[in-house]
Design a protein around this motif. Structure first.
Motif, PDB file in Angstrom:
ATOM      1  N   GLN A 204      14.776  10.327  14.445  1.00  0.00           N
ATOM      2  CA  GLN A 204      14.946  11.709  14.065  1.00  0.00           C
ATOM      3  C   GLN A 204      13.966  12.007  13.005  1.00  0.00           C
ATOM      4  N   LEU A 205      13.292  13.214  13.279  1.00  0.00           N
ATOM      5  CA  LEU A 205      12.041  13.644  12.320  1.00  0.00           C
ATOM      6  C   LEU A 205      12.274  14.945  11.938  1.00  0.00           C
ATOM      7  N   ASP A 206      12.057  15.280  10.758  1.00  0.00           N
ATOM      8  CA  ASP A 206      12.059  16.416  10.111  1.00  0.00           C
ATOM      9  C   ASP A 206      10.781  17.151  10.229  1.00  0.00           C
ATOM     10  N   ARG A 207      10.945  18.669  10.367  1.00  0.00           N
ATOM     11  CA  ARG A 207       9.381  19.293  10.467  1.00  0.00           C
ATOM     12  C   ARG A 207       8.679  19.239   9.472  1.00  0.00           C
ATOM     13  N   ARG A 208       9.322  18.886   8.223  1.00  0.00           N
ATOM     14  CA  ARG A 208       8.482  18.998   6.970  1.00  0.00           C
ATOM     15  C   ARG A 208       7.802  17.681   6.491  1.00  0.00           C
ATOM     16  N   VAL A 209       8.176  16.761   7.335  1.00  0.00           N
ATOM     17  CA  VAL A 209       7.367  15.248   7.146  1.00  0.00           C
ATOM     18  C   VAL A 209       5.843  15.564   7.194  1.00  0.00           C
ATOM     19  N   PRO A 210       5.056  16.303   8.208  1.00  0.00           N
ATOM     20  CA  PRO A 210       4.026  15.944   8.081  1.00  0.00           C
ATOM     21  C   PRO A 210       3.204  16.713   6.700  1.00  0.00           C
ATOM     22  N   GLY A 211       3.756  17.389   5.880  1.00  0.00           N
ATOM     23  CA  GLY A 211       3.329  17.870   4.430  1.00  0.00           C
ATOM     24  C   GLY A 211       3.538  16.831   3.488  1.00  0.00           C
ATOM     25  N   THR A 212       3.967  15.835   3.757  1.00  0.00           N
ATOM     26  CA  THR A 212       4.452  15.064   2.524  1.00  0.00           C
ATOM     27  C   THR A 212       3.327  14.517   2.036  1.00  0.00           C
ATOM     28  N   MET A 213       2.047  14.615   2.573  1.00  0.00           N
ATOM     29  CA  MET A 213       0.766  13.834   1.710  1.00  0.00           C
ATOM     30  C   MET A 213       0.437  14.700   0.475  1.00  0.00           C
ATOM     31  N   GLU A 214       0.961  15.745   0.406  1.00  0.00           N
ATOM     32  CA  GLU A 214       0.319  16.775  -0.824  1.00  0.00           C
ATOM     33  C   GLU A 214       1.146  16.264  -2.039  1.00  0.00           C
ATOM     34  N   PRO A 215       2.605  15.896  -1.953  1.00  0.00           N
ATOM     35  CA  PRO A 215       2.992  15.445  -3.271  1.00  0.00           C
ATOM     36  C   PRO A 215       2.780  13.857  -3.452  1.00  0.00           C
ATOM     37  N   LEU A 216       2.392  13.137  -2.323  1.00  0.00           N
ATOM     38  CA  LEU A 216       1.920  11.536  -2.495  1.00  0.00           C
ATOM     39  C   LEU A 216       0.636  11.657  -2.985  1.00  0.00           C
ATOM     40  N   ALA A 217      -0.197  12.319  -2.816  1.00  0.00           N
ATOM     41  CA  ALA A 217      -1.763  12.276  -3.170  1.00  0.00           C
ATOM     42  C   ALA A 217      -1.873  12.015  -4.729  1.00  0.00           C
ATOM     43  N   PRO A 218      -0.966  12.749  -5.479  1.00  0.00           N
ATOM     44  CA  PRO A 218      -1.261  12.590  -6.922  1.00  0.00           C
ATOM     45  C   PRO A 218      -0.727  11.089  -7.501  1.00  0.00           C
ATOM     46  N   VAL A 219       0.421  10.678  -6.517  1.00  0.00           N
ATOM     47  CA  VAL A 219       0.774   9.343  -6.877  1.00  0.00           C
ATOM     48  C   VAL A 219      -0.342   8.144  -6.509  1.00  0.00           C
ATOM     49  N   LEU A 220      -0.816   8.229  -5.544  1.00  0.00           N
ATOM     50  CA  LEU A 220      -2.081   7.379  -5.239  1.00  0.00           C
ATOM     51  C   LEU A 220      -3.139   7.492  -6.184  1.00  0.00           C
ATOM     52  N   ARG A 221      -3.626   8.919  -6.635  1.00  0.00           N
ATOM     53  CA  ARG A 221      -4.393   9.053  -7.772  1.00  0.00           C
ATOM     54  C   ARG A 221      -4.077   8.463  -9.045  1.00  0.00           C
ATOM     55  N   GLU A 222      -2.601   8.513  -9.346  1.00  0.00           N
ATOM     56  CA  GLU A 222      -2.280   8.029 -10.506  1.00  0.00           C
ATOM     57  C   GLU A 222      -2.347   6.184 -10.535  1.00  0.00           C
ATOM     58  N   LEU A 223      -1.952   5.937  -9.571  1.00  0.00           N
ATOM     59  CA  LEU A 223      -1.964   4.555  -9.483  1.00  0.00           C
ATOM     60  C   LEU A 223      -3.626   3.941  -9.587  1.00  0.00           C
ATOM     61  N   ALA A 224      -4.666   4.529  -9.083  1.00  0.00           N
ATOM     62  CA  ALA A 224      -5.929   4.121  -9.314  1.00  0.00           C
ATOM     63  C   ALA A 224      -6.217   4.345 -10.454  1.00  0.00           C
TER      64      ALA A 224
END
Length: 379
Positions: free
Chosen positions: A234-254
Motif C-alpha cells: 500500500q502506497l500513499d500518494r504523498r510519499v513522493p514528496g517526502t524528500m522535502e522534509p528529509l533533506a534538512p535532516v540529511l543536511r543536519e547530519l553532515a
C-alpha cells in the motif's frame, strides 16, 4: 573505525523489460479506469529492466501464501550463500571471523531467521550474534549499515555481515488494482546482496556518524496489508514528496559532522523512484549526476528494496574513482516514513609489509600464514 567493504550483489536469471511490464499490465487489468494513469506512471519510473526469481508466467499466478513463502525459503537458501562468500572475499575475512549477522528482508518470513541457517551452513561460529530485521522495508539497507556500525563501536574489532534478500516478485497480487499496487508491479525487482563491515582494516567507507529519523504521523503512507493471500503493498500518494522534509535532516547530519552536504564526494541513496533522486538534487543543492549509481540501480534492476544502497555502493567501488579521504553519505528510506543515514570517508587498506621487504621477512605472509609472518617481522 568500522569499514563498510565492497558489497556483492546477485540478481535472478529471469529478466523482464519495461515493454513486457506494460504489456502484462494492459492484459491483466484491461478495462480498469485507473489503467491509463498506471501505465503512464510505470513509464516514468525510470526502470528499464528488472530481474525476477521465477519465470513471468509463474510470477503472474498466485498459488497461495503458503506456497509463495515456501519459494521464498528455497530461493533465499539457494541464492544467499554465493553472495555471502563473495562479500567475505571482498572484505578479506573468513566466515569464522564474523561476529554478527544482520539479515534484512521484507518479502518473506522465516522463523528461525535465515541467520541461523547461514551460521550452520557456512561455517560461522555458534556464538555469532543474530540480528534479523523484517519490517523496515526499503530503509532496512541503511538500517543494517547503521546497526553494524553501532555493533562495531560497542565491540571494537568485530566484523559484521549484512545480508539483504529481497524477492519482491513473490508479493505480486493479481487481484489488486489500486494505483499504488499497480505502480509497484512495474517498479520492484528481486536481488540478493551482502557486505561486511570490518571493525578494523579493509578498503571502503569508514563509518563515522549515523542517524535515524521518522517523519511524524506518516506510518500509514507505506505499508503492508497482511491478508490470507499474503503481503499487499500500500502506497500513499504523498510519499513522493517526502524528500522535502528529509533533506534538512540529511543536511543536519553532515553539518553536525563538520561537512557541507552540498560538497561531498559521493552519495549512495535509496532509489525508490526518479522523484526521490530529483528532489534530493533540488533540496540538497547537489548535481543530479552525483546520484548516478542509484540511478543505474533503478534503471537496470528496479527498486530492489533494502538491497538498493548495497548495489549502488558496489557500483561506486567498481567505478574506482574514490581517493582516500573522499567524503560521502549513505541513506535508505522506507516505511515509517523512516530514514536511516550515515556519513563517512573513503579509506584504503595499507598492506602490513612495505614492498621493499616482501622478499624477506614477509615471505610467510605471502604464503598465507599471517601469524608466522608477524612472529618473524624484524623489530
Amino acid at each position: 573505525m568500522p569499514i563498510l567493504c565492497k558489497p556483492a550483489v546477485n540478481v535472478p536469471e529471469y529478466l523482464i523489460t519495461l515493454e513486457q511490464t506494460l504489456e502484462f499490465a494492459r492484459k491483466a487489468h484491461a478495462g480498469k479506469s485507473q489503467l491509463p494513469l498506471t501505465l503512464r506512471l510505470i513509464r516514468n519510473t525510470g526502470v528499464r529492466e528488472r530481474h525476477i526469481v521465477q519465470p513471468i508466467e509463474q510470477t503472474l499466478r498466485h498459488p497461495g501464501f503458503e506456497e509463495r513463502n515456501r519459494v521464498y525459503e528455497a530461493e533465499s537458501k539457494r541464492r544467499c550463500p554465493e553472495v555471502v562468500e563473495q562479500a567475505l572475499a571482498n572484505a578479506g575475512v573468513a566466515a569464522r571471523d564474523i561476529d554478527a549477522i544482520i539479515y534484512v528482508s521484507c518479502t518473506g518470513f522465516l522463523m528461525p531467521s535465515l541467520t541461523a541457517w547461514l551460521i550452520n551452513t557456512m561455517g560461522m561460529r555458534s556464538n555469532t550474534r543474530q540480528v534479523p530485521i523484517a519490517q523496515l522495508g526499503c530503509a532496512a539497507g541503511g538500517a543494517a549499515i547503521n546497526r553494524a556500525h553501532d555493533f562495531c563501536t560497542a565491540y571494537p574489532g568485530s566484523n559484521v555481515l549484512i545480508v539483504s534478500c529481497e524477492l519482491c516478485s513473490l508479493c505480486y497480487q493479481p487481484e489488486d488494482d489500486g494505483v499504488g499496487s499497480l505502480l509497484s508491479d512495474g517498479l520492484f525487482g528481486d536481488a540478493v546482496a551482502a557486505a561486511v563491515v570490518r571493525g578494523s582494516g579493509g578498503t571502503g567507507m569508514a563509518l563515522e556518524r549515523n542517524a535515524s529519523y521518522l517523519i511524524p504521523n506518516t506510518e500509514q503512507w507505506i505499508s503492508y496489508a497482511v491478508r490470507a493471500t499474503g503481503f499487499h503493498f500500500q502506497l500513499d500518494r504523498r510519499v513522493p514528496g517526502t524528500m522535502e522534509p528529509l533533506a534538512p535532516v540529511l543536511r543536519e547530519l553532515a553539518t553536525d559532522h563538520g561537512w557541507d552536504v552540498r560538497s561531498l564526494d559521493f552519495y549512495i541513496v535509496h532509489a525508490g523512484g526518479p522523484r526521490i533522486l530529483n528532489d534530493l538534487s533540488k533540496f540538497l543543492d547537489v548535481d543530479i549526476k552525483m546520484f548516478r549509481h542509484s540511478w543505474a540501480t533503478l534503471t537496470e534492476y528496479g527498486n530492489i528494496a533494502s538491497a538498493v544502497v548495497l548495489d549502488a555502493l558496489r557500483r561506486l567501488f567498481e567505478e574506482g574513482a574514490m581517493a582516500p579521504g573522499a567524503t560521502g553519505l549513505v541513506a535508505g528510506f522506507g516505511p515509517g516514513i523512516t530514514a536511516e543515514m550515515a556519513v563517512g570517508s573513503w579509506t584504503v587498506d595499507v598492506p602490513r609489509y612495505p614492498e621493499s621487504r616482501l622478499l624477506g621477512a614477509a615471505a610467510p605472509y605471502l604464503a598465507g600464514d599471517r601469524a608466522q609472518a608477524r612472529r618473524k617481522e624484524p623489530a
